[in-house]
Write a protein that holds these residues in place. Structure first.
Motif, PDB file in Angstrom:
ATOM      1  N   VAL A 187       0.741  -1.293  -0.020  1.00 28.48           N
ATOM      2  CA  VAL A 187       0.239  -0.048   0.047  1.00 28.48           C
ATOM      3  C   VAL A 187       0.765   1.335  -0.086  1.00 28.48           C
ATOM      4  CG1 VAL A 187      -1.556   1.377   1.337  1.00 28.48           C
ATOM      5  CG2 VAL A 187      -1.559  -1.218   1.383  1.00 28.48           C
ATOM      6  N   LYS A 205      -3.292   5.958   0.577  1.00 23.78           N
ATOM      7  CA  LYS A 205      -4.824   5.858   1.288  1.00 23.78           C
ATOM      8  C   LYS A 205      -5.671   6.620   1.381  1.00 23.78           C
ATOM      9  CE  LYS A 205      -6.478   3.647   5.404  1.00 23.78           C
ATOM     10  NZ  LYS A 205      -6.492   2.812   6.454  1.00 23.78           N
ATOM     11  N   ASP A 211     -11.070  -1.134  -0.600  1.00 24.33           N
ATOM     12  CA  ASP A 211     -10.678  -1.618   0.910  1.00 24.33           C
ATOM     13  C   ASP A 211     -12.142  -1.379   1.877  1.00 24.33           C
ATOM     14  OD1 ASP A 211      -9.750  -2.240   3.436  1.00 24.33           O
ATOM     15  OD2 ASP A 211      -8.602  -0.832   3.629  1.00 24.33           O
ATOM     16  N   GLU A 265      -9.098  -1.185   6.712  1.00 21.73           N
ATOM     17  CA  GLU A 265      -8.361  -1.845   7.743  1.00 21.73           C
ATOM     18  C   GLU A 265      -6.871  -1.727   7.325  1.00 21.73           C
ATOM     19  OE1 GLU A 265      -9.796  -5.632   8.150  1.00 21.73           O
ATOM     20  OE2 GLU A 265      -9.542  -6.221   6.034  1.00 21.73           O
ATOM     21  N   SER A 266      -6.463  -1.453   6.144  1.00 18.86           N
ATOM     22  CA  SER A 266      -5.210  -1.503   5.749  1.00 18.86           C
ATOM     23  C   SER A 266      -4.442  -0.095   6.228  1.00 18.86           C
ATOM     24  CB  SER A 266      -4.865  -1.548   4.336  1.00 18.86           C
ATOM     25  OG  SER A 266      -5.409  -0.604   3.544  1.00 18.86           O
ATOM     26  N   ASN A 267      -3.152  -0.031   6.349  1.00 15.31           N
ATOM     27  CA  ASN A 267      -2.371   1.175   6.638  1.00 15.31           C
ATOM     28  C   ASN A 267      -1.269   1.258   5.396  1.00 15.31           C
ATOM     29  OD1 ASN A 267      -3.704   1.885   8.815  1.00 15.31           O
ATOM     30  ND2 ASN A 267      -2.661   0.397  10.091  1.00 15.31           N
ATOM     31  N   ASP A 286       1.560  -1.795   4.334  1.00 21.43           N
ATOM     32  CA  ASP A 286       1.203  -2.997   4.427  1.00 21.43           C
ATOM     33  C   ASP A 286       1.397  -4.066   3.128  1.00 21.43           C
ATOM     34  OD1 ASP A 286       0.432  -2.403   6.867  1.00 21.43           O
ATOM     35  OD2 ASP A 286      -1.556  -2.639   6.696  1.00 21.43           O
ATOM     36  N   ILE A 345      -0.299  -6.789   1.154  1.00 18.73           N
ATOM     37  CA  ILE A 345      -1.526  -7.112   1.026  1.00 18.73           C
ATOM     38  C   ILE A 345      -1.655  -8.275  -0.276  1.00 18.73           C
ATOM     39  CG2 ILE A 345      -2.620  -5.431   2.089  1.00 18.73           C
ATOM     40  CD1 ILE A 345      -3.431  -4.115  -0.458  1.00 18.73           C
ATOM     41  N   LEU A 380      -9.565  -5.610  -1.546  1.00 17.27           N
ATOM     42  CA  LEU A 380      -8.533  -6.257  -0.589  1.00 17.27           C
ATOM     43  C   LEU A 380      -8.936  -7.739  -0.261  1.00 17.27           C
ATOM     44  CD1 LEU A 380      -6.333  -6.074   1.227  1.00 17.27           C
ATOM     45  CD2 LEU A 380      -7.872  -4.777   2.869  1.00 17.27           C
ATOM     46  N   ILE A 413      -4.772  -9.229   4.410  1.00 21.25           N
ATOM     47  CA  ILE A 413      -3.619  -8.425   4.961  1.00 21.25           C
ATOM     48  C   ILE A 413      -2.483  -9.382   5.403  1.00 21.25           C
ATOM     49  CG2 ILE A 413      -2.409  -6.796   6.361  1.00 21.25           C
ATOM     50  CD1 ILE A 413      -5.043  -5.349   6.409  1.00 21.25           C
ATOM     51  N   LYS A 437       1.566  -6.635   8.555  1.00 22.27           N
ATOM     52  CA  LYS A 437       1.094  -5.501   8.975  1.00 22.27           C
ATOM     53  C   LYS A 437       2.444  -4.473   9.135  1.00 22.27           C
ATOM     54  CE  LYS A 437      -2.683  -4.329  10.513  1.00 22.27           C
ATOM     55  NZ  LYS A 437      -3.764  -3.414   9.804  1.00 22.27           N
TER      56      LYS A 437
END
Length: 80
Positions: free
Chosen positions: A8, A11, A43, A47-49, A52, A54, A70, A73, A76
């Motif tokens: 990622v 975002k 997404d 929930e992703s940052n 990450d 994925i 998505l 994950i 993280k």
């Protein structure tokens, strides 16, 4: 080519941009060539940052540029 791995890099709310690293081998030069492509991913649960790793899955078109969702994950990133 229904599943891909990527990181990622950007975002927004329920939409992320993922960078995919692809490679192929040139037999004439005996070299591996790497290139990157950016994919827009939906997404659903936000929930992703950033950073990450994925797994994404291909789906029906959700918008003009979003064809991926998505799936999972894998790794993280710890934010300090």
């Amino acid at each position: 080519m229904n599943n891909l791995y990527g990181r990622v890099i950007k975002k927004n709310y329920k939409k992320i941009i993922v960078i995919i690293k692809k490679n192929f081998f040139l037999p004439i030069y005996k070299k591996k060539i790497f290139y990157y492509s950016k994919i827009s991913v939906y997404d659903m649960y936000n929930e992703s940052n950033l950073g990450d790793l994925i797994l994404i899955k291909k789906t029906r078109p959700l918008s003009k540029t979003t064809f991926w969702i998505l799936s999972k994950i894998i790794e993280k990133i710890r934010l300090i």
